[in-house]
Write a protein that holds these residues in place. Structure first.
Motif, PDB file in Angstrom:
ATOM      1  N   PRO A   8       9.230  17.690  -4.866  1.00  0.00           N
ATOM      2  CA  PRO A   8       9.934  18.981  -4.433  1.00  0.00           C
ATOM      3  C   PRO A   8       9.117  20.015  -5.199  1.00  0.00           C
ATOM      4  N   ALA A   9       8.656  19.846  -6.436  1.00  0.00           N
ATOM      5  CA  ALA A   9       7.757  20.649  -7.165  1.00  0.00           C
ATOM      6  C   ALA A   9       6.349  20.814  -7.178  1.00  0.00           C
ATOM      7  N   CYS A  10       6.082  20.144  -5.941  1.00  0.00           N
ATOM      8  CA  CYS A  10       4.389  20.297  -5.567  1.00  0.00           C
ATOM      9  C   CYS A  10       4.472  20.506  -4.091  1.00  0.00           C
ATOM     10  N   ASP A  11       3.268  21.275  -3.742  1.00  0.00           N
ATOM     11  CA  ASP A  11       3.102  21.577  -2.415  1.00  0.00           C
ATOM     12  C   ASP A  11       1.685  20.865  -2.047  1.00  0.00           C
ATOM     13  N   GLY A  12       1.434  20.058  -2.765  1.00  0.00           N
ATOM     14  CA  GLY A  12       0.179  19.205  -2.274  1.00  0.00           C
ATOM     15  C   GLY A  12       0.186  18.727  -0.971  1.00  0.00           C
ATOM     16  N   GLN A  13      -1.036  18.775  -0.254  1.00  0.00           N
ATOM     17  CA  GLN A  13      -1.022  18.343   1.276  1.00  0.00           C
ATOM     18  C   GLN A  13      -2.210  17.147   1.272  1.00  0.00           C
ATOM     19  N   ALA A  70      -3.776  15.582   7.802  1.00  0.00           N
ATOM     20  CA  ALA A  70      -2.939  16.950   8.051  1.00  0.00           C
ATOM     21  C   ALA A  70      -1.543  16.871   7.938  1.00  0.00           C
ATOM     22  N   ALA A  71      -1.198  15.851   8.383  1.00  0.00           N
ATOM     23  CA  ALA A  71       0.469  15.430   8.310  1.00  0.00           C
ATOM     24  C   ALA A  71       1.057  15.176   7.101  1.00  0.00           C
ATOM     25  N   PHE A  72       0.015  14.865   6.083  1.00  0.00           N
ATOM     26  CA  PHE A  72       0.970  14.724   4.846  1.00  0.00           C
ATOM     27  C   PHE A  72       1.122  15.835   4.010  1.00  0.00           C
ATOM     28  N   TYR A  73       2.386  15.583   3.397  1.00  0.00           N
ATOM     29  CA  TYR A  73       3.057  16.533   2.416  1.00  0.00           C
ATOM     30  C   TYR A  73       3.608  15.828   1.398  1.00  0.00           C
ATOM     31  N   CYS A  74       3.620  16.372   0.032  1.00  0.00           N
ATOM     32  CA  CYS A  74       3.949  15.590  -1.135  1.00  0.00           C
ATOM     33  C   CYS A  74       5.594  15.555  -1.086  1.00  0.00           C
ATOM     34  N   ARG A  75       6.053  14.609  -1.374  1.00  0.00           N
ATOM     35  CA  ARG A  75       7.532  14.370  -1.400  1.00  0.00           C
ATOM     36  C   ARG A  75       8.426  14.748  -2.598  1.00  0.00           C
ATOM     37  N   LEU A  77       0.878  -1.084   0.116  1.00  0.00           N
ATOM     38  CA  LEU A  77      -0.003   0.031   0.151  1.00  0.00           C
ATOM     39  C   LEU A  77       1.109   1.177   0.022  1.00  0.00           C
ATOM     40  N   ALA A  78       0.659   2.211  -0.674  1.00  0.00           N
ATOM     41  CA  ALA A  78       1.245   3.282  -1.075  1.00  0.00           C
ATOM     42  C   ALA A  78       0.350   4.448  -0.930  1.00  0.00           C
ATOM     43  N   SER A  79       1.021   5.898  -0.877  1.00  0.00           N
ATOM     44  CA  SER A  79       0.277   6.907  -0.652  1.00  0.00           C
ATOM     45  C   SER A  79       0.496   7.730  -2.025  1.00  0.00           C
ATOM     46  N   ARG A  80      -0.456   8.393  -2.795  1.00  0.00           N
ATOM     47  CA  ARG A  80      -0.494   8.971  -3.996  1.00  0.00           C
ATOM     48  C   ARG A  80      -1.053  10.599  -3.588  1.00  0.00           C
ATOM     49  N   CYS A  81      -0.202  11.549  -4.030  1.00  0.00           N
ATOM     50  CA  CYS A  81      -0.494  13.101  -3.964  1.00  0.00           C
ATOM     51  C   CYS A  81      -1.790  13.147  -4.749  1.00  0.00           C
ATOM     52  N   THR A  82      -3.012  13.839  -4.355  1.00  0.00           N
ATOM     53  CA  THR A  82      -4.116  14.064  -5.132  1.00  0.00           C
ATOM     54  C   THR A  82      -3.819  14.992  -5.949  1.00  0.00           C
ATOM     55  N   ARG A  83      -2.955  15.951  -5.786  1.00  0.00           N
ATOM     56  CA  ARG A  83      -2.245  17.073  -6.814  1.00  0.00           C
ATOM     57  C   ARG A  83      -1.460  16.790  -8.002  1.00  0.00           C
ATOM     58  N   CYS A  84      -0.370  15.934  -7.767  1.00  0.00           N
ATOM     59  CA  CYS A  84       0.314  15.538  -8.816  1.00  0.00           C
ATOM     60  C   CYS A  84       0.653  14.127  -9.202  1.00  0.00           C
ATOM     61  N   SER A  85      -0.069  13.503  -8.443  1.00  0.00           N
ATOM     62  CA  SER A  85      -0.019  11.979  -8.213  1.00  0.00           C
ATOM     63  C   SER A  85       1.299  11.164  -8.080  1.00  0.00           C
ATOM     64  N   ASN A  86       2.324  11.719  -7.440  1.00  0.00           N
ATOM     65  CA  ASN A  86       3.371  11.335  -7.139  1.00  0.00           C
ATOM     66  C   ASN A  86       3.105  10.069  -6.108  1.00  0.00           C
ATOM     67  N   VAL A  87       3.728   8.936  -6.194  1.00  0.00           N
ATOM     68  CA  VAL A  87       3.349   7.930  -5.344  1.00  0.00           C
ATOM     69  C   VAL A  87       4.688   7.591  -4.314  1.00  0.00           C
ATOM     70  N   VAL A  88       4.481   7.350  -3.357  1.00  0.00           N
ATOM     71  CA  VAL A  88       5.470   6.909  -2.278  1.00  0.00           C
ATOM     72  C   VAL A  88       5.336   5.830  -1.237  1.00  0.00           C
ATOM     73  N   PHE A  89       6.103   5.073  -0.968  1.00  0.00           N
ATOM     74  CA  PHE A  89       6.267   3.710  -0.180  1.00  0.00           C
ATOM     75  C   PHE A  89       7.334   3.837   0.741  1.00  0.00           C
ATOM     76  N   PRO A  90       7.107   3.890   2.269  1.00  0.00           N
ATOM     77  CA  PRO A  90       5.887   3.465   2.742  1.00  0.00           C
ATOM     78  C   PRO A  90       4.804   4.376   2.996  1.00  0.00           C
ATOM     79  N   PRO A  91       3.721   4.111   2.931  1.00  0.00           N
ATOM     80  CA  PRO A  91       2.722   5.177   2.641  1.00  0.00           C
ATOM     81  C   PRO A  91       2.763   6.075   3.887  1.00  0.00           C
ATOM     82  N   VAL A  92       2.134   7.192   3.951  1.00  0.00           N
ATOM     83  CA  VAL A  92       1.864   8.104   5.028  1.00  0.00           C
ATOM     84  C   VAL A  92       0.908   7.407   6.106  1.00  0.00           C
ATOM     85  N   SER A  93       1.237   7.439   7.332  1.00  0.00           N
ATOM     86  CA  SER A  93       0.430   6.536   8.427  1.00  0.00           C
ATOM     87  C   SER A  93      -0.846   7.462   8.533  1.00  0.00           C
TER      88      SER A  93
END
Length: 151
Positions: free
Chosen positions: A47-52, A40-45, A18-34
């Motif tokens: 660097p060109a996106c300020d998605g939350q 509110a603790a989410f921030y896009c990894r 399971l991963a987290s995907r930014c709703t703004r730029c679709s960047n996917v990260v693993f491990p997922p944001v807890s």
């Protein structure tokens, strides 16, 4: 069966990471944001996106070995559970179709002699240990049958 780390993988017949995907730029990260950290603790990894805001996504079950190594030396406490004899194991960095490289142990019964860069592997869930709460599971990478590793 209880995952060692809740929310990182599913445990069904065809397990998935399971991963987290930014709703703004679709960047996917693993491990997922807890989920315990809250949205509110989410921030896009990226660097060109300020998605939350993020969505949870399932990753592909199969990938290719990007790199690998073996762990021949027992880790110090607290990384090795007390009373458990150390069993050497192989680690694989696996590149998934989503473009992520995910590190994980190689499935029981397989080692570095079963791997080479490019070997196709699939995600499996295996028992890590059994404690007072029952069976504790972990995700691992299993080489696909029919491939031969070369030195």
């Amino acid at each position: 069966m209880t995952p060692v780390i809740e929310g990182w993988f599913t445990t069904g017949a065809e397990p998935r990471l399971l991963a987290s995907r930014c709703t703004r730029c679709s960047n996917v990260v693993f491990p997922p944001v807890s989920s315990a950290a809250g949205a509110a603790a989410f921030y896009c990894r990226n660097p060109a996106c300020d998605g939350q805001e993020q969505d949870s996504v399932e990753l592909s079950r199969r990938g290719r070995v990007w790199s690998y190594t073996d762990a021949q030396y027992q880790p110090p406490a607290p990384y090795q559970p007390a009373g458990d004899p150390f069993q050497p194991f192989a680690l694989a960095a696996v590149e998934l179709p989503e473009g992520l490289v995910v590190l994980g142990q190689v499935a029981d019964g397989y080692g570095v002699s079963d791997l080479k860069v490019g070997t196709e592997v699939e995600l499996v869930v295996e028992t890590l240990n059994v404690d007072e709460t029952g069976e504790r599971t972990i995700y691992r990478w299993k080489p696909i049958a029919g491939q031969e590793a070369s030195a």
